[in-house]
Design a protein around this motif. Structure first.
Motif, mmCIF file in Angstrom:
data_model
loop_
_atom_site.group_PDB
_atom_site.id
_atom_site.type_symbol
_atom_site.label_atom_id
_atom_site.label_comp_id
_atom_site.label_asym_id
_atom_site.label_seq_id
_atom_site.Cartn_x
_atom_site.Cartn_y
_atom_site.Cartn_z
ATOM 1 N N VAL A 152 0.836 -1.203 0.000
ATOM 2 C CA VAL A 152 0.000 0.000 0.000
ATOM 3 C C VAL A 152 0.871 1.253 0.000
ATOM 4 O O VAL A 152 0.611 2.225 -0.722
ATOM 5 C CB VAL A 152 -0.938 0.001 1.224
ATOM 6 N N SER A 153 1.940 1.243 0.779
ATOM 7 C CA SER A 153 2.815 2.408 0.889
ATOM 8 C C SER A 153 3.603 2.658 -0.385
ATOM 9 O O SER A 153 4.094 3.777 -0.607
ATOM 10 C CB SER A 153 3.793 2.213 2.057
ATOM 11 N N ALA A 154 3.724 1.645 -1.235
ATOM 12 C CA ALA A 154 4.542 1.753 -2.446
ATOM 13 C C ALA A 154 4.039 2.813 -3.411
ATOM 14 O O ALA A 154 4.795 3.287 -4.253
ATOM 15 C CB ALA A 154 4.601 0.402 -3.157
ATOM 16 N N ARG A 155 2.782 3.210 -3.289
ATOM 17 C CA ARG A 155 2.244 4.210 -4.225
ATOM 18 C C ARG A 155 2.965 5.546 -4.103
ATOM 19 O O ARG A 155 2.898 6.375 -5.014
ATOM 20 C CB ARG A 155 0.749 4.389 -3.963
ATOM 21 N N ALA A 156 3.666 5.761 -2.990
ATOM 22 C CA ALA A 156 4.351 7.035 -2.773
ATOM 23 C C ALA A 156 5.853 6.932 -3.025
ATOM 24 O O ALA A 156 6.608 7.803 -2.606
ATOM 25 C CB ALA A 156 4.115 7.514 -1.345
ATOM 26 N N ALA A 157 6.298 5.880 -3.732
ATOM 27 C CA ALA A 157 7.740 5.679 -3.896
ATOM 28 C C ALA A 157 8.112 5.337 -5.326
ATOM 29 O O ALA A 157 7.301 4.815 -6.093
ATOM 30 C CB ALA A 157 8.211 4.573 -2.959
ATOM 31 N N GLY B 99 3.575 -2.693 -7.974
ATOM 32 C CA GLY B 99 3.604 -1.755 -9.091
ATOM 33 C C GLY B 99 4.824 -0.855 -9.075
ATOM 34 O O GLY B 99 4.855 0.184 -9.749
ATOM 35 N N ARG B 100 5.838 -1.234 -8.317
ATOM 36 C CA ARG B 100 7.084 -0.489 -8.221
ATOM 37 C C ARG B 100 8.243 -1.485 -8.254
ATOM 38 O O ARG B 100 8.089 -2.630 -7.824
ATOM 39 C CB ARG B 100 7.159 0.323 -6.918
ATOM 40 N N PRO B 101 9.421 -1.055 -8.737
ATOM 41 C CA PRO B 101 10.572 -1.958 -8.696
ATOM 42 C C PRO B 101 10.967 -2.265 -7.261
ATOM 43 O O PRO B 101 10.843 -1.400 -6.373
ATOM 44 C CB PRO B 101 11.663 -1.180 -9.425
ATOM 45 N N VAL C 275 22.099 -7.638 -16.223
ATOM 46 C CA VAL C 275 20.701 -7.560 -16.650
ATOM 47 C C VAL C 275 20.331 -8.897 -17.270
ATOM 48 O O VAL C 275 20.882 -9.300 -18.304
ATOM 49 C CB VAL C 275 20.487 -6.429 -17.677
ATOM 50 N N ALA C 276 19.409 -9.624 -16.634
ATOM 51 C CA ALA C 276 18.955 -10.919 -17.141
ATOM 52 C C ALA C 276 17.878 -10.659 -18.191
ATOM 53 O O ALA C 276 16.743 -10.338 -17.864
ATOM 54 C CB ALA C 276 18.412 -11.771 -15.993
ATOM 55 N N TRP C 277 18.261 -10.798 -19.441
ATOM 56 C CA TRP C 277 17.379 -10.358 -20.514
ATOM 57 C C TRP C 277 16.577 -11.490 -21.139
ATOM 58 O O TRP C 277 17.084 -12.565 -21.427
ATOM 59 C CB TRP C 277 18.182 -9.660 -21.616
ATOM 60 N N LYS C 278 15.296 -11.212 -21.321
ATOM 61 C CA LYS C 278 14.409 -12.001 -22.174
ATOM 62 C C LYS C 278 13.421 -11.003 -22.745
ATOM 63 O O LYS C 278 12.981 -10.090 -22.027
ATOM 64 C CB LYS C 278 13.692 -13.100 -21.384
ATOM 65 N N ASP C 279 13.071 -11.123 -24.004
ATOM 66 C CA ASP C 279 12.277 -10.079 -24.649
ATOM 67 C C ASP C 279 10.813 -10.192 -24.261
ATOM 68 O O ASP C 279 9.957 -10.591 -25.050
ATOM 69 C CB ASP C 279 12.450 -10.138 -26.168
ATOM 70 N N THR C 280 10.526 -9.811 -23.018
ATOM 71 C CA THR C 280 9.165 -9.798 -22.486
ATOM 72 C C THR C 280 8.862 -8.426 -21.912
ATOM 73 O O THR C 280 9.770 -7.608 -21.676
ATOM 74 C CB THR C 280 8.991 -10.839 -21.366
ATOM 75 N N ARG C 281 7.600 -8.162 -21.683
ATOM 76 C CA ARG C 281 7.187 -6.894 -21.079
ATOM 77 C C ARG C 281 7.874 -6.703 -19.737
ATOM 78 O O ARG C 281 8.344 -5.597 -19.409
ATOM 79 C CB ARG C 281 5.667 -6.880 -20.886
ATOM 80 N N GLU C 282 7.935 -7.764 -18.925
ATOM 81 C CA GLU C 282 8.512 -7.660 -17.587
ATOM 82 C C GLU C 282 9.993 -7.293 -17.626
ATOM 83 O O GLU C 282 10.471 -6.464 -16.852
ATOM 84 C CB GLU C 282 8.305 -8.965 -16.818
ATOM 85 N N ALA C 283 10.744 -7.924 -18.533
ATOM 86 C CA ALA C 283 12.172 -7.627 -18.634
ATOM 87 C C ALA C 283 12.397 -6.207 -19.146
ATOM 88 O O ALA C 283 13.311 -5.506 -18.698
ATOM 89 C CB ALA C 283 12.857 -8.639 -19.544
ATOM 90 N N ARG C 284 11.572 -5.771 -20.099
ATOM 91 C CA ARG C 284 11.683 -4.391 -20.594
ATOM 92 C C ARG C 284 11.394 -3.394 -19.475
ATOM 93 O O ARG C 284 12.060 -2.371 -19.348
ATOM 94 C CB ARG C 284 10.709 -4.174 -21.754
ATOM 95 N N ARG C 285 10.371 -3.700 -18.670
ATOM 96 C CA ARG C 285 10.014 -2.828 -17.551
ATOM 97 C C ARG C 285 11.160 -2.747 -16.550
ATOM 98 O O ARG C 285 11.516 -1.673 -16.059
ATOM 99 C CB ARG C 285 8.761 -3.385 -16.875
ATOM 100 N N ALA C 286 11.751 -3.894 -16.233
ATOM 101 C CA ALA C 286 12.852 -3.923 -15.266
ATOM 102 C C ALA C 286 14.044 -3.127 -15.771
ATOM 103 O O ALA C 286 14.694 -2.396 -15.010
ATOM 104 C CB ALA C 286 13.260 -5.367 -14.985
ATOM 105 N N LEU C 287 14.343 -3.259 -17.053
ATOM 106 C CA LEU C 287 15.465 -2.530 -17.645
ATOM 107 C C LEU C 287 15.267 -1.025 -17.506
ATOM 108 O O LEU C 287 16.176 -0.291 -17.098
ATOM 109 C CB LEU C 287 15.607 -2.910 -19.120
ATOM 110 N N THR C 288 14.075 -0.558 -17.817
ATOM 111 C CA THR C 288 13.780 0.877 -17.709
ATOM 112 C C THR C 288 13.799 1.335 -16.254
ATOM 113 O O THR C 288 14.359 2.388 -15.932
ATOM 114 C CB THR C 288 12.412 1.184 -18.339
#
Length: 267
Positions: free
Chosen positions: A102-107, A133-135, A153-166
């Motif tokens: 719940v607290s993660a919304r502010a971070a 919803g936060r790293p 960076v453990a890469w696989k061409d998925t939405r999750e890996a792209r999100r983690a990279l960013t």
């Protein structure tokens, strides 16, 4: 991009000093506001072997003990955080996973230690990564305060890996070395390493790319990380279900259960 608000989670049964010092160093590095959080819950009524149950008086004793421990953690947090860093404190007698989620919304970033076995007193890392919803940066118990010198960076061409990279870009930008590696056997995924390298170069990061030989499993990834001297692994996490693991198949579970390595995960 930078982290301007960082949450650090203090586990009630662990020494707060290592993780608070690391979080304070990160806050100083990025000019971020630091939020210290701690929570634990009283277990529900349960029957014992003698047919007895934990009743109100015992539960109140446990609650009082938790509140005393939270007060100690608050004092330690306030003592350890330098005055040059803006900070605040939050605590609750409730599920630590729920409170942190719940607290993660502010971070911008959540920093927590390795999980314990008692869900009433320690965060469930998998549930946190899936729902916050936060790293989430999971640090080892003996973490070096100079974090992210060499990042894998453990890469696989998925939405999750792209999100983690960013999400990890601020840390990657300050690393001495960034390695983008895959153990996926699909040709398109291997070709995507070049695109990832170009993406990072546009952000002023000059990575090297690697194809990891062997089985596509978490143990192989961890072995490669150790051989490369990586002190942080960045990876994507589950999709919409904890039964669907998208980062190298079963690697998500392996990374969550691993110890002795810092992990940065996004979903």
């Amino acid at each position: 991009m930078s982290y301007k608000s960082i949450i650090v989670n203090l586990t009630v049964d662990a020494s707060p000093a290592p993780i608070v010092k690391l979080a304070a160093e990160l806050a100083e590095r990025f000019g971020a506001h630091l939020v210290g959080l701690a929570a634990a819950d009283v277990p529900p009524l349960v029957a014992t072997g003698d047919g007895m149950v934990y009743e109100g008086e015992i539960m109140q004793i446990q609650r009082t003990e938790i509140e005393k421990r939270l007060a100690v953690l608050r004092a330690e947090f306030e003592r350890l955080v330098p005055t040059s860093i803006t900070s605040e404190w939050g605590q609750a007698v409730c599920s630590p996973t729920r409170f942190l989620g719940v607290s993660a919304r502010a971070a911008d970033l959540i920093v927590t230690s390795e999980a314990g076995d008692n869900v009433f007193r320690a965060v469930d890392i998998g549930s946190l990564v899936l729902g916050a919803g936060r790293p989430v940066l999971v640090v080892t118990n003996n973490v070096d305060h100079d974090l992210a010198k060499t990042v894998l960076v453990a890469w696989k061409d998925t939405r999750e890996a792209r999100r983690a990279l960013t999400d990890a870009l601020p840390l990657l930008a300050k690393a001495n070395e960034v390695i983008v590696a895959t153990i996926d056997t699909d040709r398109d995924v291997r070709n995507s390493l070049a695109d990832v390298a170009v993406f990072l170069e546009h952000h002023g990061i000059m990575p090297r790319t690697e194809l990891i030989a062997g089985e596509a499993d978490g143990d192989n990834l961890l072995s490669f990380a150790r051989s490369a001297g990586a002190d942080l692994i960045v990876s994507g996490a589950y999709g919409h279900s904890r039964l669907r693991e998208w980062a190298f198949g079963g690697v998500t579970r392996t990374l969550i259960e691993a110890s002795g390595v810092n992990r940065f995960m996004s979903n």
